[in-house]
Write a protein that holds these residues in place. Structure first.
Motif, PDB file in Angstrom:
ATOM      1  N   SER A 100       0.819  -1.217   0.000  1.00  0.00           N
ATOM      2  CA  SER A 100       0.000   0.000   0.000  1.00  0.00           C
ATOM      3  C   SER A 100       0.849   1.262   0.000  1.00  0.00           C
ATOM      4  O   SER A 100       0.422   2.282  -0.525  1.00  0.00           O
ATOM      5  N   GLU A 101       2.037   1.208   0.592  1.00  0.00           N
ATOM      6  CA  GLU A 101       2.911   2.374   0.624  1.00  0.00           C
ATOM      7  C   GLU A 101       4.344   1.935   0.368  1.00  0.00           C
ATOM      8  O   GLU A 101       5.180   1.944   1.276  1.00  0.00           O
ATOM      9  N   LEU A 102       4.632   1.561  -0.862  1.00  0.00           N
ATOM     10  CA  LEU A 102       5.961   1.049  -1.208  1.00  0.00           C
ATOM     11  C   LEU A 102       6.993   2.172  -1.227  1.00  0.00           C
ATOM     12  O   LEU A 102       6.750   3.233  -1.806  1.00  0.00           O
ATOM     13  N   ASP A 103       8.123   1.926  -0.603  1.00  0.00           N
ATOM     14  CA  ASP A 103       9.228   2.883  -0.607  1.00  0.00           C
ATOM     15  C   ASP A 103      10.096   2.573  -1.833  1.00  0.00           C
ATOM     16  O   ASP A 103      11.040   1.776  -1.770  1.00  0.00           O
ATOM     17  N   LYS A 104       9.748   3.201  -2.950  1.00  0.00           N
ATOM     18  CA  LYS A 104      10.399   2.894  -4.225  1.00  0.00           C
ATOM     19  C   LYS A 104      11.901   3.133  -4.195  1.00  0.00           C
ATOM     20  O   LYS A 104      12.671   2.371  -4.780  1.00  0.00           O
ATOM     21  N   LYS A 105      12.327   4.163  -3.506  1.00  0.00           N
ATOM     22  CA  LYS A 105      13.752   4.498  -3.461  1.00  0.00           C
ATOM     23  C   LYS A 105      14.546   3.390  -2.762  1.00  0.00           C
ATOM     24  O   LYS A 105      15.584   2.939  -3.256  1.00  0.00           O
ATOM     25  N   LYS A 106      14.060   2.923  -1.619  1.00  0.00           N
ATOM     26  CA  LYS A 106      14.755   1.875  -0.879  1.00  0.00           C
ATOM     27  C   LYS A 106      14.668   0.532  -1.610  1.00  0.00           C
ATOM     28  O   LYS A 106      15.629  -0.243  -1.605  1.00  0.00           O
ATOM     29  N   ILE A 107      13.531   0.255  -2.210  1.00  0.00           N
ATOM     30  CA  ILE A 107      13.382  -0.994  -2.965  1.00  0.00           C
ATOM     31  C   ILE A 107      14.377  -1.015  -4.121  1.00  0.00           C
ATOM     32  O   ILE A 107      15.064  -2.010  -4.349  1.00  0.00           O
ATOM     33  N   LYS A 108      14.457   0.094  -4.849  1.00  0.00           N
ATOM     34  CA  LYS A 108      15.406   0.153  -5.967  1.00  0.00           C
ATOM     35  C   LYS A 108      16.837  -0.020  -5.471  1.00  0.00           C
ATOM     36  O   LYS A 108      17.640  -0.723  -6.086  1.00  0.00           O
ATOM     37  N   LYS A 109      17.163   0.578  -4.327  1.00  0.00           N
ATOM     38  CA  LYS A 109      18.503   0.444  -3.770  1.00  0.00           C
ATOM     39  C   LYS A 109      18.798  -1.021  -3.436  1.00  0.00           C
ATOM     40  O   LYS A 109      19.882  -1.529  -3.728  1.00  0.00           O
ATOM     41  N   ALA A 110      17.841  -1.724  -2.848  1.00  0.00           N
ATOM     42  CA  ALA A 110      18.026  -3.138  -2.491  1.00  0.00           C
ATOM     43  C   ALA A 110      18.232  -3.992  -3.736  1.00  0.00           C
ATOM     44  O   ALA A 110      19.125  -4.842  -3.780  1.00  0.00           O
ATOM     45  N   VAL A 111      17.419  -3.765  -4.751  1.00  0.00           N
ATOM     46  CA  VAL A 111      17.559  -4.528  -6.000  1.00  0.00           C
ATOM     47  C   VAL A 111      18.913  -4.232  -6.637  1.00  0.00           C
ATOM     48  O   VAL A 111      19.633  -5.145  -7.056  1.00  0.00           O
ATOM     49  N   ASP A 112      19.279  -2.958  -6.704  1.00  0.00           N
ATOM     50  CA  ASP A 112      20.565  -2.584  -7.304  1.00  0.00           C
ATOM     51  C   ASP A 112      21.741  -3.220  -6.564  1.00  0.00           C
ATOM     52  O   ASP A 112      22.697  -3.688  -7.192  1.00  0.00           O
ATOM     53  N   LEU A 113      21.690  -3.247  -5.246  1.00  0.00           N
ATOM     54  CA  LEU A 113      22.771  -3.867  -4.475  1.00  0.00           C
ATOM     55  C   LEU A 113      22.876  -5.358  -4.778  1.00  0.00           C
ATOM     56  O   LEU A 113      23.970  -5.894  -4.933  1.00  0.00           O
ATOM     57  N   SER A 114      21.739  -6.017  -4.887  1.00  0.00           N
ATOM     58  CA  SER A 114      21.755  -7.438  -5.229  1.00  0.00           C
ATOM     59  C   SER A 114      22.347  -7.642  -6.612  1.00  0.00           C
ATOM     60  O   SER A 114      23.248  -8.460  -6.803  1.00  0.00           O
ATOM     61  N   VAL A 115      21.844  -6.892  -7.581  1.00  0.00           N
ATOM     62  CA  VAL A 115      22.254  -7.046  -8.978  1.00  0.00           C
ATOM     63  C   VAL A 115      23.726  -6.714  -9.177  1.00  0.00           C
ATOM     64  O   VAL A 115      24.446  -7.430  -9.878  1.00  0.00           O
ATOM     65  N   GLU A 116      24.170  -5.638  -8.568  1.00  0.00           N
ATOM     66  CA  GLU A 116      25.520  -5.129  -8.835  1.00  0.00           C
ATOM     67  C   GLU A 116      26.593  -5.641  -7.880  1.00  0.00           C
ATOM     68  O   GLU A 116      27.765  -5.657  -8.238  1.00  0.00           O
ATOM     69  N   ARG A 117      26.215  -6.080  -6.672  1.00  0.00           N
ATOM     70  CA  ARG A 117      27.240  -6.418  -5.702  1.00  0.00           C
ATOM     71  C   ARG A 117      27.123  -7.809  -5.094  1.00  0.00           C
ATOM     72  O   ARG A 117      28.118  -8.515  -4.973  1.00  0.00           O
ATOM     73  N   TYR A 118      25.924  -8.231  -4.690  1.00  0.00           N
ATOM     74  CA  TYR A 118      25.817  -9.407  -3.844  1.00  0.00           C
ATOM     75  C   TYR A 118      25.491 -10.727  -4.536  1.00  0.00           C
ATOM     76  O   TYR A 118      25.947 -11.776  -4.095  1.00  0.00           O
ATOM     77  N   CYS A 119      24.694 -10.710  -5.580  1.00  0.00           N
ATOM     78  CA  CYS A 119      24.201 -11.961  -6.163  1.00  0.00           C
ATOM     79  C   CYS A 119      25.244 -12.606  -7.081  1.00  0.00           C
ATOM     80  O   CYS A 119      25.460 -12.174  -8.204  1.00  0.00           O
ATOM     81  N   GLY A 120      25.861 -13.676  -6.591  1.00  0.00           N
ATOM     82  CA  GLY A 120      26.878 -14.383  -7.367  1.00  0.00           C
ATOM     83  C   GLY A 120      26.313 -15.062  -8.608  1.00  0.00           C
ATOM     84  O   GLY A 120      26.987 -15.143  -9.632  1.00  0.00           O
TER      85      GLY A 120
END
Length: 140
Positions: A100-120
């Protein structure tokens, strides 16, 4: 670190494979290649591994960021080459967040961190495929 996975032929085109966690699952060819639809297909499992790896990152990061959501799913589309050996040369990873109240900025940051740094697994895919990312926000 070394992981050991043992995959054993059961019958026909069916194999049972284990995981370092001790869980097992079945792998099988498609029906057009002699399978009986009792197991998972090997190439599609790679797409599941990609989604699972990134999904675990994202859920962990969003928990630390205290981001609320009601549903989260990942759709992975893999395009195979025409020539043998066929492999995924194009992959689209779509992240779907519901709430109902998605924090788009934080969600994008989490996805970007996974994609660019954490997900082997994501990094492995980048070695042989063009990987594209999309984030979809479903507010309700």
């Amino acid at each position: 670190m070394t992981d050991l996975v043992t995959t054993q032929w059961e019958s026909g085109m069916l194999f049972e494979s284990n995981n370092p966690s001790g869980n097992t699952f079945f792998i099988e060819a498609s029906p057009e290649h002699g399978g009986q639809s009792e197991g998972l297909r090997p190439k599609a499992l790679m797409l599941s591994s990609l989604a699972g790896c990134s999904g675990l990152d994202v859920v962990s990061l969003l928990k630390k960021m205290r981001v609320e959501y009601t549903k989260f799913k990942i759709d992975v589309h893999g395009e195979l080459t025409e020539e043998h050996p066929k492999y995924y040369n194009k992959v689209l990873v779509e992240y779907h967040f519901h709430g109902s109240e998605l924090d788009k900025k934080k969600i994008k940051k989490a996805v970007d961190l996974s994609v660019e740094r954490y997900c082997g697994v994501m990094e492995m895919f980048r070695q042989f495929a063009e990987v594209k990312i999309a984030i979809h926000y479903h507010n309700h």
